[in-house]
Design a protein around this motif. Structure first.
Motif, PDB file in Angstrom:
ATOM      1  N   HIS A  52       0.826  -1.075   0.169  1.00 38.64           N
ATOM      2  CA  HIS A  52       0.023   0.128  -0.117  1.00 38.64           C
ATOM      3  C   HIS A  52       0.793   1.445   0.064  1.00 38.64           C
ATOM      4  O   HIS A  52       2.041   1.166   0.189  1.00 38.64           O
ATOM      5  CB  HIS A  52      -1.187   0.044   1.210  1.00 38.64           C
ATOM      6  CG  HIS A  52      -0.419   0.070   2.458  1.00 38.64           C
ATOM      7  ND1 HIS A  52       0.365  -0.976   3.267  1.00 38.64           N
ATOM      8  CD2 HIS A  52      -0.657   1.037   3.554  1.00 38.64           C
ATOM      9  CE1 HIS A  52       0.614  -0.750   4.354  1.00 38.64           C
ATOM     10  NE2 HIS A  52       0.220   0.435   4.485  1.00 38.64           N
ATOM     11  N   HIS A  64       1.335   3.939   2.055  1.00 41.27           N
ATOM     12  CA  HIS A  64       2.048   4.590   3.138  1.00 41.27           C
ATOM     13  C   HIS A  64       3.614   4.699   3.252  1.00 41.27           C
ATOM     14  O   HIS A  64       3.895   3.727   2.718  1.00 41.27           O
ATOM     15  CB  HIS A  64       1.500   3.925   4.504  1.00 41.27           C
ATOM     16  CG  HIS A  64       0.001   4.190   4.580  1.00 41.27           C
ATOM     17  ND1 HIS A  64      -0.880   3.442   5.565  1.00 41.27           N
ATOM     18  CD2 HIS A  64      -0.808   5.104   3.976  1.00 41.27           C
ATOM     19  CE1 HIS A  64      -1.937   3.992   5.575  1.00 41.27           C
ATOM     20  NE2 HIS A  64      -2.085   4.828   4.449  1.00 41.27           N
ATOM     21  N   ASP A  73       5.697   3.968   5.188  1.00 40.16           N
ATOM     22  CA  ASP A  73       6.487   2.926   5.942  1.00 40.16           C
ATOM     23  C   ASP A  73       6.289   1.560   5.339  1.00 40.16           C
ATOM     24  O   ASP A  73       6.631   0.464   5.674  1.00 40.16           O
ATOM     25  CB  ASP A  73       5.875   2.784   7.439  1.00 40.16           C
ATOM     26  CG  ASP A  73       4.759   2.507   7.522  1.00 40.16           C
ATOM     27  OD1 ASP A  73       3.562   3.151   6.734  1.00 40.16           O
ATOM     28  OD2 ASP A  73       4.308   1.611   8.552  1.00 40.16           O
ATOM     29  N   HIS A  74       5.957   1.561   3.968  1.00 36.66           N
ATOM     30  CA  HIS A  74       5.792   0.453   3.093  1.00 36.66           C
ATOM     31  C   HIS A  74       6.330   0.839   1.773  1.00 36.66           C
ATOM     32  O   HIS A  74       7.095   0.092   1.387  1.00 36.66           O
ATOM     33  CB  HIS A  74       4.332  -0.016   3.046  1.00 36.66           C
ATOM     34  CG  HIS A  74       3.897  -0.533   4.404  1.00 36.66           C
ATOM     35  ND1 HIS A  74       3.803  -1.699   4.739  1.00 36.66           N
ATOM     36  CD2 HIS A  74       3.473   0.137   5.522  1.00 36.66           C
ATOM     37  CE1 HIS A  74       3.450  -1.888   6.232  1.00 36.66           C
ATOM     38  NE2 HIS A  74       3.124  -0.552   6.396  1.00 36.66           N
ATOM     39  N   HIS A 110      -7.321  -1.089   5.765  1.00 39.28           N
ATOM     40  CA  HIS A 110      -6.448  -0.344   6.108  1.00 39.28           C
ATOM     41  C   HIS A 110      -6.682   1.024   4.928  1.00 39.28           C
ATOM     42  O   HIS A 110      -7.662   1.197   4.525  1.00 39.28           O
ATOM     43  CB  HIS A 110      -5.185  -0.803   5.901  1.00 39.28           C
ATOM     44  CG  HIS A 110      -4.102  -0.262   6.423  1.00 39.28           C
ATOM     45  ND1 HIS A 110      -3.922   0.273   7.701  1.00 39.28           N
ATOM     46  CD2 HIS A 110      -2.825   0.472   5.846  1.00 39.28           C
ATOM     47  CE1 HIS A 110      -2.808   0.492   8.166  1.00 39.28           C
ATOM     48  NE2 HIS A 110      -2.225   1.185   6.907  1.00 39.28           N
ATOM     49  N   ASP A 131      -0.582  -4.507   6.177  1.00 41.09           N
ATOM     50  CA  ASP A 131      -1.323  -3.647   7.190  1.00 41.09           C
ATOM     51  C   ASP A 131      -2.660  -3.935   7.182  1.00 41.09           C
ATOM     52  O   ASP A 131      -3.211  -3.427   6.179  1.00 41.09           O
ATOM     53  CB  ASP A 131      -1.040  -2.199   7.057  1.00 41.09           C
ATOM     54  CG  ASP A 131       0.392  -1.723   7.472  1.00 41.09           C
ATOM     55  OD1 ASP A 131       1.173  -2.742   7.870  1.00 41.09           O
ATOM     56  OD2 ASP A 131       0.543  -0.463   7.645  1.00 41.09           O
TER      57      ASP A 131
HETATM   58 NI    NI Z   1       0.004   1.518   6.567  1.00 42.23          NI
END
Ligand code: NI
Ligand code: MN
Length: 228
Positions: free
Chosen positions: A51, A53, A55-56, A112, A142
């Motif tokens: 996804h 975000h 942190d991914h 998410h 997530d």
């Molecule tokens: Ni996330």
């Protein structure tokens, strides 16, 4: 002899070596104090992004440009990556799978968000069901708990990689319920301790898995490798 090696880099990031082909999942390395490898060193032939975000998606653009790795994710993220100069990409979407030279990747649902770092729309978030040398690996990425995990478990999972951090994803209580729906041979907990709000005790979680389910729990530190 087939060899599938999962190496954990902290948070949700893994390298998977499939008979010498290097898959990299959710490469959040720059800015992750727990990561054992840097974005300018990690190997990648394919980069899978769950996804949008930060942190991914992390260092996906830089690593793809350095290595020439093909990126694999939902259609919206692929369009955004193309705009960032990523040239080799393969879009998929939820429920769809594709047989790559290294094995099969299917996108699964995840509950998410998926906004990209600049606020662009990143489509729906996903998990990954990977079939590699006959082994089934589910990386939930997530998500909150969802009952359809039962359907994913029907595939007969060798490994389930599950978030336990709470706050942004499932916490340990719901991850335990997820294990009961998925019934994998092995559970690997992720997405904890990276930030203060997701601190967890993975050994306590492992103890609950081993006493309350038939699954084995393998706790990996960044840099650790699990072979299957
Ligand atoms: Ni996330
Ligand atoms: Mn996350």
């Amino acid at each position: 002899m087939s060899v599938v090696e999962l190496t954990y880099h902290g948070h949700a990031c893994f390298s998977i070596d499939v008979d010498g082909t290097q898959l990299l999942i959710d490469p959040f390395l720059s800015g992750n104090d727990l990561a054992d490898v840097s974005a300018d060193q990690v190997a990648a032939d394919y980069i899978l992004v769950s996804h949008g975000h930060g942190d991914h998606i992390g260092d996906t653009v830089e690593i793809s440009q350095r290595t020439g790795a093909m990126t694999i994710s939902n259609f919206e993220i692929q369009a955004w990556l193309a705009g960032q100069g990523v040239e080799r990409s393969h879009p998929l979407h939820i429920g769809g799978g594709y047989d790559f030279p290294f094995g099969r990747v299917k996108l699964t649902i995840a509950h998410h968000g998926s906004a990209l770092p600049d606020g662009s729309y990143g489509g729906n978030p996903a998990g990954f069901l990977l079939t590699l040398d006959g082994k089934k690996i589910y990386h939930a990425c997530d998500t909150g708990l969802f009952y359809d995990m039962k359907l994913i478990g029907d595939e007969g999972l060798d490994v389930a990689i599950l978030p336990i951090g709470d706050n942004f994803t499932m916490g340990p209580d719901d991850a335990l319920k997820a294990v009961k729906l998925l019934e994998p041979k092995v559970v690997i907990p992720i997405h904890y301790d990276t930030f203060d709000v997701i601190r967890q005790d993975p050994q306590a979680f492992a103890g609950r898995i081993e006493s309350e389910t038939a699954s084995k729990c393998v706790v990996l530190k960044p840099g650790d490798t699990y072979r299957l």
